[in-house]
Design a protein around this motif. Sequence first.
Motif, short mmCIF file in Angstrom:
data_model
loop_
_atom_site.label_atom_id
_atom_site.label_comp_id
_atom_site.label_asym_id
_atom_site.label_seq_id
_atom_site.Cartn_x
_atom_site.Cartn_y
_atom_site.Cartn_z
N ALA A 248 28.95 19.85 124.80
CA ALA A 248 29.36 18.87 125.79
C ALA A 248 29.16 19.42 127.20
O ALA A 248 29.51 20.58 127.48
CB ALA A 248 30.83 18.49 125.59
N TYR A 252 31.24 15.46 130.76
CA TYR A 252 31.89 15.00 129.53
C TYR A 252 33.24 15.67 129.36
O TYR A 252 34.27 15.03 129.10
CB TYR A 252 30.95 15.35 128.37
CG TYR A 252 31.24 14.72 127.02
CD1 TYR A 252 32.39 14.00 126.74
CD2 TYR A 252 30.30 14.87 126.00
CE1 TYR A 252 32.61 13.45 125.49
CE2 TYR A 252 30.50 14.32 124.74
CZ TYR A 252 31.65 13.61 124.49
OH TYR A 252 31.85 13.07 123.26
N ARG A 253 33.28 16.99 129.56
CA ARG A 253 34.53 17.73 129.42
C ARG A 253 35.56 17.28 130.45
O ARG A 253 36.75 17.12 130.14
CB ARG A 253 34.27 19.23 129.56
CG ARG A 253 33.44 19.81 128.41
CD ARG A 253 33.11 21.29 128.66
NE ARG A 253 32.19 21.79 127.66
CZ ARG A 253 32.55 22.26 126.47
NH1 ARG A 253 33.84 22.32 126.15
NH2 ARG A 253 31.64 22.68 125.61
N ALA A 277 33.46 5.04 123.11
CA ALA A 277 33.25 6.01 124.19
C ALA A 277 34.38 5.93 125.20
O ALA A 277 35.12 4.93 125.26
CB ALA A 277 31.92 5.71 124.90
N HIS A 308 21.21 8.08 132.35
CA HIS A 308 22.12 9.22 132.48
C HIS A 308 21.44 10.37 133.20
O HIS A 308 22.03 11.01 134.08
CB HIS A 308 22.59 9.66 131.10
CG HIS A 308 23.40 10.91 131.09
ND1 HIS A 308 24.50 11.10 131.90
CD2 HIS A 308 23.28 12.06 130.36
CE1 HIS A 308 25.02 12.31 131.68
NE2 HIS A 308 24.29 12.90 130.75
N SER A 317 28.15 11.72 136.78
CA SER A 317 28.23 11.91 135.33
C SER A 317 28.72 10.67 134.60
O SER A 317 28.85 10.70 133.36
CB SER A 317 29.15 13.09 135.01
OG SER A 317 30.47 12.82 135.45
N GLY A 320 27.03 8.93 131.21
CA GLY A 320 26.80 9.69 129.99
C GLY A 320 27.37 9.01 128.77
O GLY A 320 28.23 8.13 128.85
N HIS A 322 29.73 9.50 126.56
CA HIS A 322 30.94 10.30 126.38
C HIS A 322 31.73 9.75 125.19
O HIS A 322 32.78 9.14 125.33
CB HIS A 322 31.79 10.29 127.65
CG HIS A 322 31.10 10.90 128.83
ND1 HIS A 322 31.41 10.61 130.14
CD2 HIS A 322 30.10 11.81 128.89
CE1 HIS A 322 30.64 11.31 130.95
NE2 HIS A 322 29.84 12.04 130.22
#
Length: 369
Positions: A248, A252-253, A277, A308, A317, A320, A322
Motif C-alpha cells: 500500500a 492509501y495508508r 473502497a 490515479h 492521492s 486511488g 483504496h
Amino acid sequence: MLDALRMTLPIVQAPMAGVSTPALAAAVSNAGGLGGIAVGATDADGARGMIAALRARLDRDAAFNVNLFVHPRAIADRDRERRWLDALAPRFAAFGAAPPAALRTIYTSFADDPAMLAMLAEVAPPVVSFHFGLPSAAAIAMLRACGVFLLATATSPAEARMVEAAGIDAIVAQGIEAGGHRGVFDPAAPDDALGTMALVRLLVREVRVPVVAAGGIMDGAGIAAALRLGAVAAQLGTAFVACPESAADAGYRAALAGPRAYHTTMTSLISGRPARALANRFTALAGDLAGLVPPDYPIAYDAGKALHAAATARGESGFGAHWAGQGAPLARAMPAARLVATLMRETDAAEPPPQLRDGVSRMTSDRPR
C-alpha cells in the motif's frame, strides 16, 4: 482444513492484488496462518517469480495461497469506452494530463490463461484460490491431481453450491462488508448483499465443505465470532493493509488511518466491477457519471489506473483504489507477524460479554431442579 494445510492458527490473510506481497504472505504463514498473494494482475512468468520469492521467505514447511481472477472475458465496446473517457477527461485535465487514447483489457482471466495453469501445475503451490467464479472442470482436476488445496469465494448460497459441486475443498464466504472486489460470479445479476454473519451461518448449514468467513473482520473478537458461527477460519484483508510488508502506498495508508476509514462505499467506477473502497475523490464521481455504464472489467480499470497515476504525479492521492472493508477504522499499523500474534491473543481472550454471561448464570440458577 487447518490440519490439511498445517495451519496452527485460524487466520487467513486475504490475497489482495496490488497490496499483498511475498513478504506479507510469508510473514503470516510463518506465524501459523495462511498467507496469500494475488497473481490475477500479472502473467505466468510474473506469478512464478512471486511464488518463488514467497517460498524463499518461508522458514518452515508452511502453506500459502495463490489467488486468481476467474472473470468472464471482457467485451470491448469502443463507443462505450469513448463515452467513459470523455466523461473522465476533465479530471485528467485538472492534473495537466490527457486520458488514454484507447482502453485495454489489462488482466487476463485465469479461464483464458493456459500458461498460468501450466505454471501452477508445475510449481504446485499448497493452495490456489479463485475469485469472481470458477475455472473449467479440467483445470480443477489438473490442480487437484497435483495435490493443490482449492478455495473459492462465494457471496451467496447459490454460488456456494456451485463451488461445492465443482469439487473445491473449501469456500470463502464473502459478506457485503468485505473490502475490495465483490466476488460475485455475475455482476449483472441481482445481489442479495448478504452480511458475513448471515452468509456464514447459511453456508455452514447448506454445504458440506469447510467455510472461511470473510468481510469486516479486523480483530480477535471478530475471529472468535466467526468460529462460533461454524467457520473453520477467518479471512482478513483490510487488517493487513497497514502492515509495513504490504505494498500500500503512502496515500492509501494515510486514508486508512484517517477519518475516511469510517466511510466505505461500493463502487464500480474504478474498475468496472463492484468493489468496496474508502470514499474518496474517485468514488465521489458517482453523481457526475450517473447514466454512464463503465466499460467491462478490467477495461475500465485501465482508465482508473491512468487517472490515479495522473493525480498522484501532482500530489493528489484521492483517485486511488483504496479498497477497504467496513471494519476499516479498526486497522492497526504493525508488522504482520505481530498482528497475527495480537489477533490470536484477542481471539483466545474473547468470551461472552458480562451482561450475557450474567444472564446465563441467572437463568441457570433460576432453572427448576
